[in-house]
Design a protein around this motif. Structure first.
Motif, PDB file in Angstrom:
ATOM      1  N   ASN C  81       9.097   0.462  14.478  1.00  9.03           N
ATOM      2  CA  ASN C  81       7.753  -0.067  14.672  1.00  9.03           C
ATOM      3  C   ASN C  81       7.532  -1.379  13.930  1.00  9.03           C
ATOM      4  OD1 ASN C  81       5.660   1.758  16.266  1.00  9.03           O
ATOM      5  ND2 ASN C  81       7.210   3.077  15.378  1.00  9.03           N
ATOM      6  N   LEU C  82       8.068  -1.467  12.724  1.00  6.84           N
ATOM      7  CA  LEU C  82       8.018  -2.740  12.004  1.00  6.84           C
ATOM      8  C   LEU C  82       8.753  -3.808  12.802  1.00  6.84           C
ATOM      9  CD1 LEU C  82       8.830  -2.169   8.222  1.00  6.84           C
ATOM     10  CD2 LEU C  82       6.752  -3.156   9.174  1.00  6.84           C
ATOM     11  N   MET C  83       9.925  -3.428  13.252  1.00  2.69           N
ATOM     12  CA  MET C  83      10.784  -4.379  13.926  1.00  2.69           C
ATOM     13  C   MET C  83      10.191  -4.825  15.256  1.00  2.69           C
ATOM     14  SD  MET C  83      13.032  -4.769  16.533  1.00  2.69           S
ATOM     15  CE  MET C  83      13.339  -3.073  17.031  1.00  2.69           C
ATOM     16  N   PHE C  85       7.199  -5.060  16.274  1.00  2.00           N
ATOM     17  CA  PHE C  85       6.091  -6.007  16.117  1.00  2.00           C
ATOM     18  C   PHE C  85       6.629  -7.382  15.716  1.00  2.00           C
ATOM     19  CE2 PHE C  85       2.596  -7.945  13.566  1.00  2.00           C
ATOM     20  CZ  PHE C  85       1.756  -8.203  14.636  1.00  2.00           C
ATOM     21  N   SER C  86       7.596  -7.396  14.823  1.00  2.00           N
ATOM     22  CA  SER C  86       8.115  -8.673  14.321  1.00  2.00           C
ATOM     23  C   SER C  86       8.914  -9.400  15.388  1.00  2.00           C
ATOM     24  CB  SER C  86       8.992  -8.418  13.105  1.00  2.00           C
ATOM     25  OG  SER C  86       8.237  -7.807  12.090  1.00  2.00           O
ATOM     26  N   VAL C  87       9.849  -8.684  15.985  1.00  2.00           N
ATOM     27  CA  VAL C  87      10.631  -9.304  17.049  1.00  2.00           C
ATOM     28  C   VAL C  87       9.710  -9.712  18.193  1.00  2.00           C
ATOM     29  CG1 VAL C  87      12.321  -8.796  18.859  1.00  2.00           C
ATOM     30  CG2 VAL C  87      12.823  -8.226  16.473  1.00  2.00           C
TER      31      VAL C  87
END
Ligand SMILES: Nc1ncnc2c1ncn2[C@@H]1O[C@H](COP(=O)(O)OP(=O)(O)O)[C@@H](O)[C@H]1O
Ligand SMILES: Nc1ncnc2c1ncn2[C@@H]1O[C@H](COP(=O)(O)OP(=O)(O)O)[C@@H](O)[C@H]1O
Ligand SMILES: Nc1ncnc2c1ncn2[C@@H]1O[C@H](COP(=O)(O)OP(=O)(O)O)[C@@H](O)[C@H]1O
Lengths: 453, 113, 453, 453, 113, 113
Positions: C81-83, C85-87
């Motif tokens: 989920n962090l990734m 959003f960032s990607v």
């Protein structure tokens, strides 16, 4: 116990005293202010909503800190976070705001000295709006320290530290940069506080962690650091999301009024820096350790947010990505450096995230400001002088915060002690400091770990 | 009567349970343990520090059975729990002197099922 | 490892390249824009605050996903989920936005092609405000997929999927409806994205879940689904609340400016649809299974939010309740249908919640728009043609998203593999993908379950 | 089951009926309203954003409640919180709003009677904006009850209670104070609802807890209360932060429009009262029990928020601190009083926090209003009459809410029963009411505790 | 010396503990286990799929006691833990050959209390 | 063969593990238990009500070892686990009749390592 009762009594007396004060005020209901400038309504709403979001970052900090440390200290950590916000708000009300944004004839380059307890002329909607927004920032600086001293610092000590930081240490440097002090006079800038809030918090955290020493079991006899995994990666990353959300208030609200459309660029820059930092740390740990590291990536996102904070209004999106990439590397390398090279035990990475990246943020602003907003131009666009001032600001923030941090924790160490007993630390601070367990309905275990050989 | 203590892989628990059911052995007590033997630890990492979690989660099944059932139960557990990889676990047999059913006070083999 | 370093190097070079670009821009500081239209200040604040809330939905998605799956995969899920959003933010910055809202002479009915990296003319407050709001929407579409592929999808594969979805798949359909593409030309509407965001996400989720196959142990030999209970209903429902909160930003902010008081009706409709869906699912599971089902009710609330999203500005409160009731049933029946009839294993119900209800939302708008706002009128009020276009839009969104989803996951399956090994899946992806455990201080167990016979 | 299907059928029929209604409305798209007063745009945005934050308090309430109770009831508690918000929204839409803010010729001093289902003239942006903001308040009042009846109350009973509270009990008292009823006529004031929302909720909670009786094991044979520690202090305190955040919306949004800059003072007062309450409770428990109590301090912060709610716009910062100090003591003493003296088992402290402090908030307003805003002046500044009216309002809110609460829970107790079986209570309501466990992947335990002798 | 292993209902643990205290038996080791015997599973559901959680949480008490105490302890546990419903649990008695107190090195019955 | 059951302080577990490794005893099964003996409870509080959590978290190590190793293992555990404070724990020795390695079917001492 005796001392505590006295404190309580003093507080009560002080407050009753304050009530007796006749209502002196500037514009406490805001009618005059609004009449003069009807645009103030939108300003107030903008700044307050952003301030609410910054306040909510306290929840994020508490989740990151508790998630990345052990279950036996979870209640203590939540209590510290509740307390530092509360003590911070009261201390900033009583003293901090007066020191940071007050004025003092002749000494104003050094600190302010008016508006204590928001009394008298400070009972004014504009002043109090400003107090509110600045108070949530002050509490942020204080709570950063919590992370680096966690799992071993006495609660009573931490109460005092929170009060001193929000009443004095933070406001003084803040005054220099934001309150019309000498650094501001030299032209130092810091849009939303990479330096004022985060690097100050980070260097205080460094001082605290240094004087406390590492947690029991953190380093093998030969100095090799041991892993002490956090008890809930889920809550830790939830905290990262909460911080990320609140950071939009932190950065965008720092326009302090609503009449700049640049806030859109600020929001975009904030996002891109954090995203780039996260992706960078993810790839870096993947390359380095073979697997993408979750807690490090989460830390890196926060690092990216810290680093963009000083320059968010003055750089452009593509440079924000670059700032974020460096921030991500700085977190990965910084955590490694503190842990493996200088052996400072910082359980949640506060020093690398807020200290190193706070400094980087100030420098990045000096490097990359592109001149499209407010005429602020950095080294890359030809303004070497500004970069010099920013570098000075970095040095000053370190000297001030690390120095006063050593003094603060040093005095407390000598006088009342700053560290719990080894037995208490092993058993957990929840029992020792608060007589309770955070998770009484779950069977606990501690990872049996051994270092890679 | 004997107590059979089998320490097996958690992922094999469902299979063992079904296999034991198939021969009519339903009663058991189960707990979550960590163990190590020949199996080497899993390398884990936390913030750049690698470490070896040298204990593996295991599931322990305890069954008290009449003496004549011991061989059969052991065979069934072995068959169901075996993967052939290191870490499959161990079965221990321990003497039991008395068994009492709390509800009725019955003793001995009568109390077992 | 080699590849990864290359990617990193490329990123760095690309960014440095971007910095060299001279500052070309339209109105990067917003003064001109504001002078032209002073009302923009309020518009920006409204859209940005709503955008912040939509960003916070990422926290909600991660909580729902992790809460409704097993503890051994919790860290992997947070990382995904962090990734994503960032990607997603980076990909949408680099490419997605240019495809969705750029323009291209002659081909504009198909996709846009300008504004890459927010460079040049796109360095403009209005453009960047739009980018920010659209970026959080794009990331939402990406994160929906995470839920349906969870507990078995390789992390590396999911990184690529996130990038492709936010750079290409989502923007293209988005262009058709919101970017002036051919569906918009036909009159298709979607106020806040039941179709553009949710059904696209849902159909991609379906493609992913289909190609991955079910989790080990999900289906008995005879095809009967087995229950795999989630590890924290508490966090899962916390996620529902967070999503519900963020959704007000999602729907109300989609006015894209502040000069419509209809936002009050949007907020009310959003609430009522979600509430009706939740109560419906609660009663339906109570009647059907004998007890009100918590996770299903939580899913239903999200389903109600998805379903009202397309029509929130154009229907009235009482019809919102009706839309919600249908949405609640659709979740209960949809989850059952996927699980028991077509045996697609969707751990958190993403397909029923976002896919089915996204489609229902588009249709409901075509049915129920009451003509009181913007003159949009549905079938119930006599406008059959509009309903037809909406039905077409449903079909197109399915064809596009499911089709490209199959291609995307299909290629990856053939080339690099999309699923972790059985051994890794059994042990949990936290160990396999990230070398860690999410909850090292708690003794873990797995429910011994057997299916009802 | 039969009954449930009927309810469902009725709901469906009712809704379909509503759709057939021709669109009658006042100003559903807001153009006319905005033309008349362009300032409305800002008003709407302010009130709605604040309303969103109040809605988010539901997440806070659920976290506090679940965190401070046992793991075996966690899913039930989350479900109750989802449900009471949903049922509350629907009931307030159908009936509550009409009773609270409707008008009725001649009987208006008692209750209103127009605007059911937001139909007809109520289909108007201004009315619906008001509905939205009031609805989130109504749901807050309902959810307060959840805490005090937790771990033993039947779910079905609680569903009915939520509906009755939001449809009738809350709106009637609300009408008296905020809807132009008789208390308002006498001059009673309550800025954001210490009385209307919190004390009403708190006294209903008292009635519920009283009629339910204590949880099994709560009191030793000699009446000594036993500790039943909550299962996640972490989530409980997270809930406190969420509530604190949402409270800014609660208090500041209660200006109901954007043209008062006093909102800054409101935000400051809200912060200071909560902070002072927390610090007071921390010091008080430290002095009293030897260690600072985490859950009590968290409760105290909420108590401070409740207490400042009535007067937040009319008092000054220093008196807010005083209000908070008293609130903190009131929580510590109130919890002790309920537990040790009158033996009412209130698992999360809802009665002390919302009931006692709601009443204190009304009185504090009557005492401390300093006359700088809206001319409201309290006893301390010479207005004894106003204090008298506030005292009356306290008495009335108690009589009304506690009285109707006894009737409501009394009737349900007689007719359908309000308490789960002892066996179910011991096993946990998650299994009994919902057939599930909240944490199937963790080994559970219950603290073996014995009371201090 | 014998080890008495009693697997009982968690909800009865407090009662058993008090009853044992009353006869002066304070020392024990307790763990959380899951078990099944004659007791049928609880029907649970997750998203519409019903399942039977066929293991129940149980609390296991282990006490090492001198031989002559065995009967008394068993009787006391039985009385306190009994509800008469299926699922009350079992008591097993296992021989113990040695006991050592870590702190002092005492052995045998001296090490027991 | 004997099963050695040592109930020790969780904080001493790492030391005991290393000490046992040093004498080549690596295989073991570990579980988290709660216990009480002479050690008095920790006073805790919840919302003003003080209570005594009269059970302490302990770690239980179980090792099945050949008879001739028993004394050595006990000595090593004692040395490593001892603090001299009440609550250090107990070591019990229980007879084991059979050991089977699930993976290979080996029995007896061959199955132990
Ligand atoms: N001597 C022993 N005493 C107690 N438990 C043991 C012993 N040997 C092995 N075990 C348990 O059995 C598990 C599997 O043993 P291991 O040696 O890893 O596998 P294998 O039997 O396939 O070689 C260990 O994790 C441990 O829990
Ligand atoms: N043969 C056995 N071996 C090990 N544990 C057993 C055995 N039989 C029962 N148990 C344990 O005792 C518990 C209660 O047994 P059960 O048969 O359900 O109750 P009852 O003794 O009242 O018939 C089980 O849950 C299990 O933990
Ligand atoms: N008779 C016993 N039976 C089972 N376990 C025991 C017994 N006596 C002690 N224990 C376990 O050993 C632990 C330590 O015992 P304790 O008496 O507190 O320490 P010490 O042996 O130093 O006096 C207890 O917490 C309990 O788990």
């Amino acid at each position: 116990m005796y001392v505590r009762k006295n404190i309580l009594a003093l507080l009560v007396v002080a407050c009753l005293g304050l009530c007796a004060v006749p209502v002196l005020a500037a514009d406490p209901d805001g009618t005059a202010t609004l009449e003069e400038d009807p645009g103030k309504a939108l300003d107030f709403i903008w700044v307050l909503v952003c301030g609410f979001m910054v306040m909510f970052m306290q929840a994020g900090f508490s989740m990151v800190e508790t998630g990345f440390t052990r279950a036996k200290n979870a209640a203590n950590i939540m209590m510290k976070n509740l307390m530092d916000f509360s003590v911070g708000a009261l201390a900033y009300w009583a003293v901090g705001f007066a020191v940071m944004y007050g004025t003092m004839e002749g000494m104003n380059w050094l600190f302010g000295w008016s508006g204590f307890f928001l009394l008298g002329d400070a009972y004014d909607v504009t002043t109090i709006e400003s107090w509110f927004f600045q108070m949530v920032f002050a509490a942020t600086a204080a709570t950063i320290v919590s992370g680096s001293v966690s799992e071993r610092c006495k609660f009573s000590t931490y109460v005092i530290a929170s009060a001193v930081i929000t009443a004095v240490i933070y406001p003084v440097y803040g005054h220099w940069v934001w309150g019309g002090g000498w650094l501001a006079g030299l032209g130092a800038l810091d849009f939303a506080g990479s330096g004022v809030v985060h690097s100050v918090g980070g260097w205080l955290a460094l001082a605290g962690a240094l004087l406390l020493g590492p947690r029991i079991g953190k380093y093998a006899k030969d100095g090799t650091p041991r892993a002490i995994p956090g008890h809930s990666v889920t809550l830790g990353i939830l905290g990262v999301f909460v911080l990320w959300f609140g950071w939009y208030g932190f950065n965008c609200g720092s326009t302090l009024n609503a009449d700049s459309l640049r806030i859109a660029v600020i929001a975009a820059n904030t996002t891109l820096s954090a995203a780039a930092a996260l992706v960078t740390a993810m790839l870096a740990t993947w390359a380095w350790h073979g697997k993408p590291d979750v807690s490090m990536s989460g830390n890196a996102a926060i690092g990216g947010l810290v680093a963009i904070t000083a320059g968010c209004a003055w750089v452009n999106p593509q440079l924000s990505v670059l700032i974020g990439i460096v921030a991500g590397l700085l977190v990965v390398v910084g955590v490694w450096f503190l842990d493996w090279v200088i052996h400072v035990d910082d359980p949640v990475g506060a020093i690398a995230v807020h200290g190193f990246n706070g400094a980087w943020g100030l420098l990045a602003l000096g490097l990359f400001a592109d001149g499209t907003y407010g005429g602020v131009t950095g080294l890359l666009y030809g303004n070497a002088g500004f970069f010099g001032v920013q570098a000075l600001s970095v040095a000053v923030s370190f000297a001030w915060a690390f120095g006063t941090g050593l003094i603060l924790f040093g005095i407390m160490k000598a006088v009342i002690g700053i560290r719990v007993s080894a037995a208490e630390e092993l058993q957990g601070l929840d029992i020792g400091e608060h007589g309770m367990s955070a998770y009484p309905n779950f069977v606990a275990t501690e990872h049996a770990t051994e270092v890679k050989r | 009567m004997k107590k059979i203590e089998a320490v097996i892989r958690p992922t094999k628990f469902e299979d063992v349970k079904s296999a034991l059911e198939a021969i009519g052995m339903v009663s058991m007590t189960v707990s979550e343990v960590k163990g190590r033997g020949e199996q080497k630890g899993v390398r884990q990492q936390w913030r750049g520090a690698e470490y070896v979690a040298d204990f593996f989660p295991k599931t322990r099944i305890e069954m008290v059975v009449p003496d004549e059932k011991v061989d059969e139960v052991i065979a069934v557990i072995r068959e169901a729990a075996q993967t052939g990889q290191i870490g499959d676990g161990k079965i221990f047999v321990i003497p039991v002197e008395r068994v009492v059913r709390v509800r009725t006070g019955e003793e001995g083999e009568a109390a077992l099922r």
